[in-house]
Design an enzyme around this catalytic site. Structure first.
Site, mmCIF file in Angstrom:
data_model
loop_
_atom_site.group_PDB
_atom_site.id
_atom_site.type_symbol
_atom_site.label_atom_id
_atom_site.label_comp_id
_atom_site.label_asym_id
_atom_site.label_seq_id
_atom_site.Cartn_x
_atom_site.Cartn_y
_atom_site.Cartn_z
ATOM 1 N N PRO A 1 0.802 -1.225 0.000
ATOM 2 C CA PRO A 1 0.000 0.000 0.000
ATOM 3 C C PRO A 1 0.829 1.267 0.000
ATOM 4 C CG PRO A 1 -0.017 -1.033 2.175
ATOM 5 C CD PRO A 1 0.610 -2.006 1.236
ATOM 6 N N GLU A 2 2.107 1.180 0.394
ATOM 7 C CA GLU A 2 2.968 2.370 0.398
ATOM 8 C C GLU A 2 3.269 2.874 -1.003
ATOM 9 O OE1 GLU A 2 6.137 -0.934 0.339
ATOM 10 O OE2 GLU A 2 3.992 -0.655 0.693
ATOM 11 N N GLN A 3 2.869 2.092 -2.035
ATOM 12 C CA GLN A 3 2.994 2.541 -3.421
ATOM 13 C C GLN A 3 2.310 3.889 -3.620
ATOM 14 O OE1 GLN A 3 0.027 2.545 -5.299
ATOM 15 N NE2 GLN A 3 0.788 2.974 -7.353
#
Length: 224
Positions: free
Chosen positions: A132-134
């Site tokens: 999710p840090e994308q």
């Protein structure tokens, strides 16, 4: 035994290193990362150890880095955060003996990376993996690509999508999927199979794998 990482006694060549911050979904704070690095350094020096199980308390394997620490403005804190991060990645990725990750629930962001930096992964049917840090950062790519190939790794790292355990098994990210109450036994069985080998031979094989992946202990930086 630390506050956030527990280490078992060695049994038949196998030791368990357990993330123990379940109230925070085992988020990787500076304290947890440093305890993990210390624990693995100690384990690596124990001639009785031939394989390591990396497990976690609670219903989440690891939710990633503790994001609350990124907003701390105390002088020197951010330098300490990244120094801890660099040591953590180097210690796990270059650990000289085989590590088997036992993954239950979510393995997200840095938690996904943690599982990927191990050698073998077994997972529960409810396990999930994603970056999710994308949405706000670049993503660790190289260790994942070495495991599943560049195509699937680009998909996961560039889209940030989450995959379930069945998909992880299909693409070769995990070697087996079991029910939650079978995870500990599955990890132990896998570790026991590894630990049948002599320590020196296992270390040589692990070193070959690291060289093949382009990870050199003497490199000043890791290719992540």
């Amino acid at each position: 035994m630390g506050e956030f990482v527990q280490v078992s006694e060695v049994e038949e060549g196998v030791v368990s290193v357990v993330l123990d911050r379940p109230q925070k979904k085992n988020a990787l704070s500076i304290a947890l990362r440093d305890e993990m690095s210390d624990a693995l350094d100690q384990v690596a020096s124990d001639d009785a150890v031939r394989a390591v199980i990396l497990a976690a308390e609670g219903d989440t394997f690891c939710a990633g880095f503790d994001l609350s620490e990124f907003s701390v403005t105390e002088p020197g804190f951010q330098e300490r955060l990244w120094r801890s991060s660099d040591r953590f990645h180097r210690t796990v990725l270059l650990f000289p003996l085989p590590i088997i990750a036992a993954v239950q629930g979510a393995a997200l962001a840095g938690g996904f990376d943690l599982a990927v930096m191990c050698d073998i992964r077994v997972a529960t049917a409810n396990a999930s993996f994603g970056h999710p840090e994308q949405r706000w950062s670049d993503v660790v790519f190289t260790p994942l690509a070495e495991l599943v190939g560049s195509g699937p790794a680009r998909d996961l790292c560039l889209t940030g999508r989450t995959i379930d355990a069945a998909t992880a098994l299909r693409i070769g990210l995990v070697s087996s999927v079991v029910e939650i109450d079978e995870l500990a036994a599955e990890a132990r069985l896998t570790a026991a199979m590894v630990a049948r080998g002599p320590r020196d031979a296992l270390m040589r094989t692990k070193a070959k794998a690291l060289r093949r992946a382009g990870h050199r202990p003497d490199a000043t930086t890791l290719e992540l």
